[in-house]
Each structure stands twice: as C-alpha cells, then as structure tokens.
Design a protein around this motif. Structure first.
Motif, PDB file in Angstrom:
ATOM      1  N   VAL A  67      88.232  52.263  34.973  1.00  0.00           N
ATOM      2  CA  VAL A  67      89.127  52.127  34.027  1.00  0.00           C
ATOM      3  C   VAL A  67      90.206  53.057  34.556  1.00  0.00           C
ATOM      4  N   ARG A  68      91.111  52.375  35.165  1.00  0.00           N
ATOM      5  CA  ARG A  68      92.349  53.231  35.570  1.00  0.00           C
ATOM      6  C   ARG A  68      93.015  52.233  36.560  1.00  0.00           C
ATOM      7  N   HIS A  69      94.070  52.634  37.154  1.00  0.00           N
ATOM      8  CA  HIS A  69      94.664  51.719  37.998  1.00  0.00           C
ATOM      9  C   HIS A  69      94.161  52.087  39.061  1.00  0.00           C
ATOM     10  N   THR A  70      93.752  50.847  39.934  1.00  0.00           N
ATOM     11  CA  THR A  70      92.960  51.004  41.166  1.00  0.00           C
ATOM     12  C   THR A  70      94.035  50.710  42.394  1.00  0.00           C
ATOM     13  N   MET A  71      93.384  51.030  43.689  1.00  0.00           N
ATOM     14  CA  MET A  71      94.148  50.460  44.570  1.00  0.00           C
ATOM     15  C   MET A  71      94.572  49.009  44.794  1.00  0.00           C
ATOM     16  N   GLY A  72      93.284  48.178  44.238  1.00  0.00           N
ATOM     17  CA  GLY A  72      93.780  46.823  44.163  1.00  0.00           C
ATOM     18  C   GLY A  72      94.382  46.367  43.058  1.00  0.00           C
ATOM     19  N   ARG A  73      94.665  47.088  42.068  1.00  0.00           N
ATOM     20  CA  ARG A  73      95.921  46.898  41.133  1.00  0.00           C
ATOM     21  C   ARG A  73      97.167  47.307  41.825  1.00  0.00           C
ATOM     22  N   VAL A  74      97.110  48.169  42.477  1.00  0.00           N
ATOM     23  CA  VAL A  74      98.267  48.633  43.099  1.00  0.00           C
ATOM     24  C   VAL A  74      98.842  47.570  44.179  1.00  0.00           C
ATOM     25  N   ALA A  75      97.964  46.922  44.852  1.00  0.00           N
ATOM     26  CA  ALA A  75      98.248  46.027  45.916  1.00  0.00           C
ATOM     27  C   ALA A  75      98.619  44.790  45.223  1.00  0.00           C
ATOM     28  N   ILE A  76      97.898  44.297  44.108  1.00  0.00           N
ATOM     29  CA  ILE A  76      98.409  43.153  43.318  1.00  0.00           C
ATOM     30  C   ILE A  76      99.935  43.372  42.891  1.00  0.00           C
ATOM     31  N   GLU A  77     100.218  44.581  42.185  1.00  0.00           N
ATOM     32  CA  GLU A  77     101.649  44.711  41.870  1.00  0.00           C
ATOM     33  C   GLU A  77     102.593  44.838  42.734  1.00  0.00           C
ATOM     34  N   LEU A  78     102.177  45.405  43.986  1.00  0.00           N
ATOM     35  CA  LEU A  78     103.257  45.398  45.002  1.00  0.00           C
ATOM     36  C   LEU A  78     103.479  43.909  45.482  1.00  0.00           C
ATOM     37  N   LEU A  79     102.529  43.109  45.521  1.00  0.00           N
ATOM     38  CA  LEU A  79     102.727  41.763  46.011  1.00  0.00           C
ATOM     39  C   LEU A  79     103.546  41.109  45.103  1.00  0.00           C
ATOM     40  N   ARG A  80     103.223  41.314  43.894  1.00  0.00           N
ATOM     41  CA  ARG A  80     103.976  40.510  42.768  1.00  0.00           C
ATOM     42  C   ARG A  80     105.308  40.902  42.450  1.00  0.00           C
ATOM     43  N   LYS A  81     105.694  42.103  42.752  1.00  0.00           N
ATOM     44  CA  LYS A  81     107.157  42.694  42.645  1.00  0.00           C
ATOM     45  C   LYS A  81     107.956  42.742  43.973  1.00  0.00           C
ATOM     46  N   THR A  82     107.383  42.252  45.232  1.00  0.00           N
ATOM     47  CA  THR A  82     108.067  42.205  46.372  1.00  0.00           C
ATOM     48  C   THR A  82     107.838  40.729  47.184  1.00  0.00           C
ATOM     49  N   ALA A  83     106.985  40.230  47.375  1.00  0.00           N
ATOM     50  CA  ALA A  83     106.967  39.233  48.032  1.00  0.00           C
ATOM     51  C   ALA A  83     105.988  37.959  47.394  1.00  0.00           C
ATOM     52  N   TYR A 133      97.464  46.529  51.797  1.00  0.00           N
ATOM     53  CA  TYR A 133      97.507  47.946  51.257  1.00  0.00           C
ATOM     54  C   TYR A 133      96.568  48.701  51.852  1.00  0.00           C
ATOM     55  N   GLU A 134      96.850  49.547  52.770  1.00  0.00           N
ATOM     56  CA  GLU A 134      95.853  50.484  53.364  1.00  0.00           C
ATOM     57  C   GLU A 134      96.197  51.818  53.341  1.00  0.00           C
ATOM     58  N   ILE A 135      95.227  52.748  53.414  1.00  0.00           N
ATOM     59  CA  ILE A 135      95.322  54.187  53.525  1.00  0.00           C
ATOM     60  C   ILE A 135      94.805  54.412  55.245  1.00  0.00           C
ATOM     61  N   LEU A 136      95.710  54.685  56.037  1.00  0.00           N
ATOM     62  CA  LEU A 136      95.569  54.995  57.454  1.00  0.00           C
ATOM     63  C   LEU A 136      95.835  56.446  57.926  1.00  0.00           C
ATOM     64  N   ARG A 137      95.334  56.898  59.007  1.00  0.00           N
ATOM     65  CA  ARG A 137      95.609  58.007  59.614  1.00  0.00           C
ATOM     66  C   ARG A 137      96.799  57.808  60.189  1.00  0.00           C
ATOM     67  N   LYS A 138      97.738  59.033  60.414  1.00  0.00           N
ATOM     68  CA  LYS A 138      98.972  58.743  60.932  1.00  0.00           C
ATOM     69  C   LYS A 138      98.913  58.106  62.497  1.00  0.00           C
ATOM     70  N   SER A 139      97.691  58.619  63.171  1.00  0.00           N
ATOM     71  CA  SER A 139      97.662  58.013  64.510  1.00  0.00           C
ATOM     72  C   SER A 139      97.549  56.509  64.789  1.00  0.00           C
ATOM     73  N   GLN A 140      97.151  56.054  63.504  1.00  0.00           N
ATOM     74  CA  GLN A 140      96.891  54.465  63.602  1.00  0.00           C
ATOM     75  C   GLN A 140      98.238  53.707  63.297  1.00  0.00           C
ATOM     76  N   LEU A 141      99.215  54.388  62.864  1.00  0.00           N
ATOM     77  CA  LEU A 141     100.334  53.576  62.513  1.00  0.00           C
ATOM     78  C   LEU A 141     100.887  52.638  63.741  1.00  0.00           C
ATOM     79  N   ALA A 142     101.036  53.387  65.054  1.00  0.00           N
ATOM     80  CA  ALA A 142     101.423  52.775  66.105  1.00  0.00           C
ATOM     81  C   ALA A 142     100.708  51.232  66.545  1.00  0.00           C
ATOM     82  N   LYS A 143      99.384  51.245  65.949  1.00  0.00           N
ATOM     83  CA  LYS A 143      98.661  50.037  66.553  1.00  0.00           C
ATOM     84  C   LYS A 143      98.935  48.710  65.446  1.00  0.00           C
TER      85      LYS A 143
END
Length: 187
Positions: free
Chosen positions: A109-125, A132-142
């Motif tokens: 009963v809250r805004h979940t990461m899934g809801r954030v992902a849906i809203e990002l897509l709806r408002k952007t593309a 939409y992922e949470i990654l370690r900084k070291s993974q960004l280059a990959k």
C-alpha cells in the motif's frame, strides 16, 4: 521461480480500485529485487507455454482487471486510504516440476518501484518500453547504450537511451537507472 510480475492499482476517494498497469519484476539469481520491466503489453516475449498458462489456464487478465480490484476494494472499504497500491505475483515450479500461479504474493500500500516504472514510461516514451533498475555503480559501464534520438536538433523528452536518475557523484554505491528502448531490445 519462473516469472515475477506486479499489478499496479490506484485507490480512488470513492474506494474504487483501478488497474494502472502491469510490470515484470526483475530479480537476481537469489531472488533479490533488481528492478522492473515495463512494456506496452507486459507479457510480450513470454514463451508460448507461459502465455497459454497465464492467460488461458490461470485467466490472469480477468483476475487482475476484475476479480482482484473488487477484492481489494472490499478489503480497503472504510480504511480511508487513497493512492497507489501494488500487488506482487509469481509463477513457480513446485517440487514435482508443475507450474503454479500464485496471484498474490504481497500487497504494498504505497508507490512501488513498479508504479514508478509505469509512470516513467507513461510520462516519457509511451509506445516504447522501459527498464527501471537499481544497479551498483560498477555495473553502469556494462549497460547497452541505445543513443538518444533527436528530431530537428532537439531531443523530445526521454527517447531511446540510458538515463541515470540520481547523481552518480553523490551516490555511494547504487544508482537508479532507466533505460528506454523498443520492447524487443529490453526483453
């Protein structure tokens, strides 16, 4: 575990529960949450047997569009709550190897990461897909680089590309990363 996914709802002032969208939940090999995949048709890219199981055998469309919203409305009746609500679900294999549908694993009963992902897509593309992922900084280059599309020399919103949503200089370890691409490139 075979498939993790979530249904995202909005609870209105009248108590009505409306389905906002569905996402696939991305977990690592140990089952820990990594992020969400959101595409216009959330089940796109599933193999034929899984699609048949979910949409014919388990009747997932009817369940998430009609049955669960009614049950959630009854559960929330009188609570006074309005806002976001997410339901995590899964398909897994039992000890005999049979595929099992677990339609409700957890209610958030809250805004979940899934809801954030849906809203990002709806408002952007809309029409494209997002990861939409949470990654370690070291993974960004990959990460794949989808390269922003420009029209007339100006970028229109978030187009195909990889976007870091928090400041990498300020982040100690983790980054929120949003990738926009054709659904087939994200699956």
């Amino acid at each position: 575990r075979v498939l993790d996914f979530s249904a995202q709802y909005e609870v209105g002032a009248s108590g009505e529960v409306k389905l906002i969208g569905m996402t696939r939940v991305l977990n690592d090999d140990l089952g820990r949450f990594r992020g969400n995949l959101v595409i216009p048709k959330w089940a796109q890219g599933l193999d034929q047997d899984m699609s048949k199981f979910l949409f014919r055998d388990a009747n997932a469309n009817t369940f998430y569009k009609h049955v669960l919203p009614q049950a959630l409305a009854e559960l929330m009746d009188g609570s006074g709550y309005t806002g976001a609500l997410g339901v995590d679900s899964m398909v897994y294999r039992d000890k005999n190897g049979e595929v099992v549908f677990r339609p409700v694993v957890e209610v958030n009963v809250r805004h979940t990461m899934g809801r954030v992902a849906i809203e990002l897509l709806r408002k952007t593309a809309p029409g494209l897909g997002g990861r939409y992922e949470i990654l370690r900084k070291s993974q960004l280059a990959k990460l794949p680089k989808f390269g922003p599309t420009e029209e007339g020399g100006l970028q229109k919103g978030l187009t195909a590309g990889t976007y870091v949503l928090n400041d990498p200089q300020q982040a100690n370890e983790f980054l929120a990363v949003y990738q926009v691409a054709k659904p087939s490139e994200l699956i």
